[in-house]
Design a protein around this motif. Structure first.
Motif, PDB file in Angstrom:
ATOM      1  N   SER A  38      12.264  -0.730  -8.416  1.00  0.00           N
ATOM      2  CA  SER A  38      11.073   0.337  -8.508  1.00  0.00           C
ATOM      3  C   SER A  38      11.286   0.495  -9.680  1.00  0.00           C
ATOM      4  CB  SER A  38      10.981   1.074  -8.084  1.00  0.00           C
ATOM      5  OG  SER A  38      11.509   2.977  -8.235  1.00  0.00           O
ATOM      6  N   ALA A  39      12.416   0.616 -11.043  1.00  0.00           N
ATOM      7  CA  ALA A  39      12.331   1.188 -12.519  1.00  0.00           C
ATOM      8  C   ALA A  39      11.639   0.178 -13.436  1.00  0.00           C
ATOM      9  CB  ALA A  39      13.683   1.183 -12.559  1.00  0.00           C
ATOM     10  N   GLN A  40      11.873  -1.100 -12.451  1.00  0.00           N
ATOM     11  CA  GLN A  40      11.863  -2.432 -13.281  1.00  0.00           C
ATOM     12  C   GLN A  40       9.415  -2.840 -13.158  1.00  0.00           C
ATOM     13  OE1 GLN A  40      13.775  -6.110 -13.183  1.00  0.00           O
ATOM     14  NE2 GLN A  40      15.717  -5.216 -12.585  1.00  0.00           N
ATOM     15  N   PRO A  41       9.812  -3.073 -14.354  1.00  0.00           N
ATOM     16  CA  PRO A  41       7.987  -2.957 -14.604  1.00  0.00           C
ATOM     17  C   PRO A  41       7.122  -4.379 -14.030  1.00  0.00           C
ATOM     18  CG  PRO A  41       9.373  -2.977 -16.943  1.00  0.00           C
ATOM     19  CD  PRO A  41      10.439  -2.785 -15.948  1.00  0.00           C
ATOM     20  N   LYS A  42       8.393  -4.914 -14.581  1.00  0.00           N
ATOM     21  CA  LYS A  42       7.588  -6.334 -13.307  1.00  0.00           C
ATOM     22  C   LYS A  42       7.520  -5.917 -11.669  1.00  0.00           C
ATOM     23  CE  LYS A  42       6.891 -10.801 -12.968  1.00  0.00           C
ATOM     24  NZ  LYS A  42       6.547 -12.199 -13.749  1.00  0.00           N
ATOM     25  N   VAL A  43       7.807  -5.434 -11.136  1.00  0.00           N
ATOM     26  CA  VAL A  43       7.570  -4.896  -9.224  1.00  0.00           C
ATOM     27  C   VAL A  43       7.013  -4.112 -10.119  1.00  0.00           C
ATOM     28  CG1 VAL A  43       9.001  -3.403  -8.268  1.00  0.00           C
ATOM     29  CG2 VAL A  43       9.770  -5.373  -9.179  1.00  0.00           C
ATOM     30  N   ARG A  44       7.032  -3.121 -10.570  1.00  0.00           N
ATOM     31  CA  ARG A  44       5.510  -2.055 -10.860  1.00  0.00           C
ATOM     32  C   ARG A  44       4.388  -2.376 -10.802  1.00  0.00           C
ATOM     33  NH1 ARG A  44       7.630   2.640 -10.124  1.00  0.00           N
ATOM     34  NH2 ARG A  44       6.322   3.640  -8.865  1.00  0.00           N
ATOM     35  N   GLU A  45       4.198  -3.852 -11.688  1.00  0.00           N
ATOM     36  CA  GLU A  45       2.993  -4.382 -12.074  1.00  0.00           C
ATOM     37  C   GLU A  45       2.803  -4.960 -10.649  1.00  0.00           C
ATOM     38  OE1 GLU A  45       3.454  -6.652 -15.497  1.00  0.00           O
ATOM     39  OE2 GLU A  45       2.144  -7.760 -14.930  1.00  0.00           O
ATOM     40  N   MET A  46       3.425  -5.165 -10.194  1.00  0.00           N
ATOM     41  CA  MET A  46       3.098  -6.235  -8.892  1.00  0.00           C
ATOM     42  C   MET A  46       2.624  -5.728  -8.163  1.00  0.00           C
ATOM     43  SD  MET A  46       5.774  -9.003  -7.666  1.00  0.00           S
ATOM     44  CE  MET A  46       5.291  -8.797  -5.445  1.00  0.00           C
ATOM     45  N   LEU A  47       2.601  -4.389  -8.243  1.00  0.00           N
ATOM     46  CA  LEU A  47       2.420  -3.734  -6.727  1.00  0.00           C
ATOM     47  C   LEU A  47       1.296  -2.816  -7.342  1.00  0.00           C
ATOM     48  CD1 LEU A  47       5.744  -3.035  -4.679  1.00  0.00           C
ATOM     49  CD2 LEU A  47       4.791  -4.285  -5.254  1.00  0.00           C
ATOM     50  N   LEU A  48       0.996  -2.902  -8.167  1.00  0.00           N
ATOM     51  CA  LEU A  48      -0.236  -1.503  -8.398  1.00  0.00           C
ATOM     52  C   LEU A  48      -1.126  -1.852  -7.746  1.00  0.00           C
ATOM     53  CD1 LEU A  48      -0.113   0.913 -10.020  1.00  0.00           C
ATOM     54  CD2 LEU A  48      -1.056  -0.338 -11.877  1.00  0.00           C
ATOM     55  N   ASP A  49      -1.933  -3.398  -8.108  1.00  0.00           N
ATOM     56  CA  ASP A  49      -3.824  -3.492  -7.391  1.00  0.00           C
ATOM     57  C   ASP A  49      -3.321  -3.597  -5.997  1.00  0.00           C
ATOM     58  OD1 ASP A  49      -4.597  -3.795  -9.758  1.00  0.00           O
ATOM     59  OD2 ASP A  49      -4.263  -5.620  -9.829  1.00  0.00           O
ATOM     60  N   MET A  50      -2.155  -3.716  -5.057  1.00  0.00           N
ATOM     61  CA  MET A  50      -2.203  -4.112  -3.570  1.00  0.00           C
ATOM     62  C   MET A  50      -2.490  -2.929  -2.825  1.00  0.00           C
ATOM     63  SD  MET A  50       1.373  -5.055  -1.897  1.00  0.00           S
ATOM     64  CE  MET A  50       1.583  -6.416  -2.350  1.00  0.00           C
ATOM     65  N   GLN A  51      -1.721  -1.664  -4.047  1.00  0.00           N
ATOM     66  CA  GLN A  51      -1.966  -0.422  -3.231  1.00  0.00           C
ATOM     67  C   GLN A  51      -3.405   0.493  -3.515  1.00  0.00           C
ATOM     68  OE1 GLN A  51       1.557   2.284  -4.319  1.00  0.00           O
ATOM     69  NE2 GLN A  51       2.438  -0.020  -5.397  1.00  0.00           N
ATOM     70  N   ARG A  52      -4.275  -0.195  -4.649  1.00  0.00           N
ATOM     71  CA  ARG A  52      -5.616  -0.151  -5.526  1.00  0.00           C
ATOM     72  C   ARG A  52      -5.874  -0.408  -4.118  1.00  0.00           C
ATOM     73  NH1 ARG A  52      -4.984   0.430 -11.307  1.00  0.00           N
ATOM     74  NH2 ARG A  52      -3.517   2.067 -11.536  1.00  0.00           N
ATOM     75  N   ASP A  53      -6.393  -1.277  -3.949  1.00  0.00           N
ATOM     76  CA  ASP A  53      -6.937  -2.316  -3.167  1.00  0.00           C
ATOM     77  C   ASP A  53      -6.939  -1.616  -1.825  1.00  0.00           C
ATOM     78  OD1 ASP A  53      -7.017  -4.190  -4.900  1.00  0.00           O
ATOM     79  OD2 ASP A  53      -6.259  -5.254  -3.763  1.00  0.00           O
ATOM     80  N   VAL A  54      -6.071  -0.854  -0.968  1.00  0.00           N
ATOM     81  CA  VAL A  54      -6.026  -0.944   0.444  1.00  0.00           C
ATOM     82  C   VAL A  54      -7.285   0.331   0.018  1.00  0.00           C
ATOM     83  CG1 VAL A  54      -4.502   0.128   2.360  1.00  0.00           C
ATOM     84  CG2 VAL A  54      -4.047  -1.010   0.535  1.00  0.00           C
ATOM     85  N   ALA A  55      -7.045   1.453  -0.505  1.00  0.00           N
ATOM     86  CA  ALA A  55      -7.602   2.792  -1.163  1.00  0.00           C
ATOM     87  C   ALA A  55      -9.362   2.555  -1.186  1.00  0.00           C
ATOM     88  CB  ALA A  55      -7.419   3.466  -2.234  1.00  0.00           C
ATOM     89  N   LYS A  56     -10.363   1.052  -1.846  1.00  0.00           N
ATOM     90  CA  LYS A  56     -10.525   0.952  -1.916  1.00  0.00           C
ATOM     91  C   LYS A  56     -11.633   0.867  -1.107  1.00  0.00           C
ATOM     92  CE  LYS A  56     -10.859  -2.171  -6.343  1.00  0.00           C
ATOM     93  NZ  LYS A  56      -9.781  -3.200  -6.796  1.00  0.00           N
ATOM     94  N   THR A  57     -10.736   0.329  -0.386  1.00  0.00           N
ATOM     95  CA  THR A  57     -12.423   0.061   1.065  1.00  0.00           C
ATOM     96  C   THR A  57     -11.554   1.314   2.910  1.00  0.00           C
ATOM     97  OG1 THR A  57     -10.326  -1.463   1.454  1.00  0.00           O
ATOM     98  CG2 THR A  57     -13.094  -2.464   1.275  1.00  0.00           C
ATOM     99  N   ASN A  58     -10.610   2.006   2.146  1.00  0.00           N
ATOM    100  CA  ASN A  58     -10.065   2.796   3.131  1.00  0.00           C
ATOM    101  C   ASN A  58     -10.411   4.011   3.057  1.00  0.00           C
ATOM    102  OD1 ASN A  58      -9.705   0.871   5.465  1.00  0.00           O
ATOM    103  ND2 ASN A  58      -8.671  -0.279   3.916  1.00  0.00           N
ATOM    104  N   ASN A  59     -10.625   5.127   3.854  1.00  0.00           N
ATOM    105  CA  ASN A  59     -10.146   6.776   3.428  1.00  0.00           C
ATOM    106  C   ASN A  59      -7.726   6.767   3.974  1.00  0.00           C
ATOM    107  OD1 ASN A  59     -12.601   7.855   3.162  1.00  0.00           O
ATOM    108  ND2 ASN A  59     -12.482   7.765   5.821  1.00  0.00           N
ATOM    109  N   VAL A  60      -7.411   6.910   2.794  1.00  0.00           N
ATOM    110  CA  VAL A  60      -6.551   6.747   3.002  1.00  0.00           C
ATOM    111  C   VAL A  60      -5.980   8.291   2.709  1.00  0.00           C
ATOM    112  CG1 VAL A  60      -6.190   4.580   2.336  1.00  0.00           C
ATOM    113  CG2 VAL A  60      -6.432   6.660   0.650  1.00  0.00           C
ATOM    114  N   ILE A  61      -4.193   8.302   2.986  1.00  0.00           N
ATOM    115  CA  ILE A  61      -3.196   9.144   2.615  1.00  0.00           C
ATOM    116  C   ILE A  61      -2.662   8.068   2.118  1.00  0.00           C
ATOM    117  CG2 ILE A  61      -2.105  10.729   3.823  1.00  0.00           C
ATOM    118  CD1 ILE A  61      -3.609  11.804   5.424  1.00  0.00           C
ATOM    119  N   MET A  62      -1.985   8.404   0.895  1.00  0.00           N
ATOM    120  CA  MET A  62      -1.039   7.229   0.612  1.00  0.00           C
ATOM    121  C   MET A  62      -0.085   8.234  -0.356  1.00  0.00           C
ATOM    122  SD  MET A  62      -1.413   4.149  -2.806  1.00  0.00           S
ATOM    123  CE  MET A  62      -3.040   3.668  -1.714  1.00  0.00           C
TER     124      MET A  62
END
Ligand code: DC
Length: 226
Positions: free
Chosen positions: A104-128
Motif C-alpha cells: 500500500s506504500a507503492q504510489p502506483k497501487v494507491r493511484e489505481m485504487l483511488l477512483d474505485m473507492q470514490r466511485d462507490v461513494a458517489k452512488t451510495n450512502n457509505v461507511i468506508m
C-alpha cells in the motif's frame, strides 16, 4: 443525482474499524466499504505471482494484469473478486496483512485504487473504513472518525479473537506485528495514516462495541440525518 452521505472511519490495524463499521452500516442502512480488503487483494495477487510487495518494478509490471471487483451479497457483505475469483476468505491471513501494508506504500497501487473507492461513494450512502479515507479518498466526507486504541489492547483483542476461533495465537508476536504495521502505515510517503483535521477521535481502549457504536452515532447525528 440524490445527495449521498459518507462516514469515514480511519485508524490503525485492530482498532475495531470493521466490526464497528459493519454494525453501523446495518443499523443505518448504509453500504459498508472495507478498503483494506482492496489492498489485501492486490497483495494476494502479487503473492501468487511471487512478486515482493516492496518490488516497485515487479509491481508495476504485474499490476495491469489484475482486475478487482467489489460485490455485495444479500446480507450486504463485501466480496473481493480477483480476476473473476472470489478471494474474500483468502486475503485474511497475517501474512497478507503485512504484505498489504507494504504494497500500500507503492504510489502506483494507491493511484489505481483511488477512483474505485470514490466511485462507490458517489452512488451510495457509505461507511468506508481504512487509513486515508478522511484525508485523501473522501476529504469531504460528512462525518470523519479516527478510531484508535492502544497497541496492547489491540493485540490482546486480536489474540482473544484467534483463540476463540480455535487458532494458535501468540500475544507478543501479534503485538510486534501490530506495532510494525502501525509504523509502516504512518510513515509511508503517500497518504499515510493520520487524523484528518476535522476528524473526531474515538479511543476504544476502555469501551465495548455497543458504547463505541453509540458514541459514533451521537457524533454523526450532529452532522447528518440518521
Ligand atoms: O484495514 P486492513 O488491516 O485490512 O488493511 C490492510 C493494509 O492495507 C493496511 O495495513 C494498510 C493498507 N491500507 C491502506 O493503506 N489504506 C487504506 N485505506 C486501507 C488499508
Amino acid at each position: 443525482m440524490a445527495k449521498t452521505y459518507s462516514i469515514a472511519i480511519d485508524g490503525p490495524a485492530g482498532a475495531g474499524k470493521s466490526t464497528i463499521a459493519k454494525r453501523l452500516a446495518r443499523e443505518l442502512g448504509y453500504r459498508y466499504v472495507d478498503t483494506g480488503a482492496i489492498y489485501r487483494t492486490v497483495a494476494y495477487f502479487l503473492d501468487l505471482w511471487g512478486v515482493s510487495p516492496k518490488d516497485v518494478d515487479g509491481v508495476n509490471r504485474y499490476i495491469d494484469e489484475l482486475t478487482i471487483g467489489i460485490e455485495y451479497d444479500g446480507e450486504g457483505l463485501q466480496h473481493m473478486i480477483m480476476n473473476g475469483m472470489d478471494v474474500t476468505a483468502d486475503i485474511r491471513t497475517q501474512e497478507i496483512s503485512q504484505k498489504a501494508s507494504l504494497v500500500s506504500a507503492q504510489p502506483k497501487v494507491r493511484e489505481m485504487l483511488l477512483d474505485m473507492q470514490r466511485d462507490v461513494a458517489k452512488t451510495n450512502n457509505v461507511i468506508m473504513d481504512g487509513r486515508d479515507i478522511g484525508t485523501v479518498v473522501l476529504p469531504k466526507a460528512d462525518v470523519k472518525i479516527f478510531l484508535t486504541a492502544s497497541a496492547e489492547v489491540r493485540a490482546r483483542r486480536r489474540t482473544e479473537e484467534l483463540t476463540a476461533k480455535g487458532q494458535k495465537a501468540n500475544y507478543s508476536q501479534i503485538l510486534r506485528e501490530i506495532q510494525q504495521r502501525d509504523y509502516q502505515d504512518t510513515h509511508r510517503e503517500i497518504a499515510p495514516l493520520k487524523m484528518a483535521r476535522d476528524s473526531v477521535k474515538v479511543d476504544t481502549s476502555e469501551l465495548d462495541i455497543d458504547q463505541v457504536v453509540a458514541e459514533i452515532k451521537a457524533i454523526a447525528g450532529k452532522k447528518i440525518p440518521l
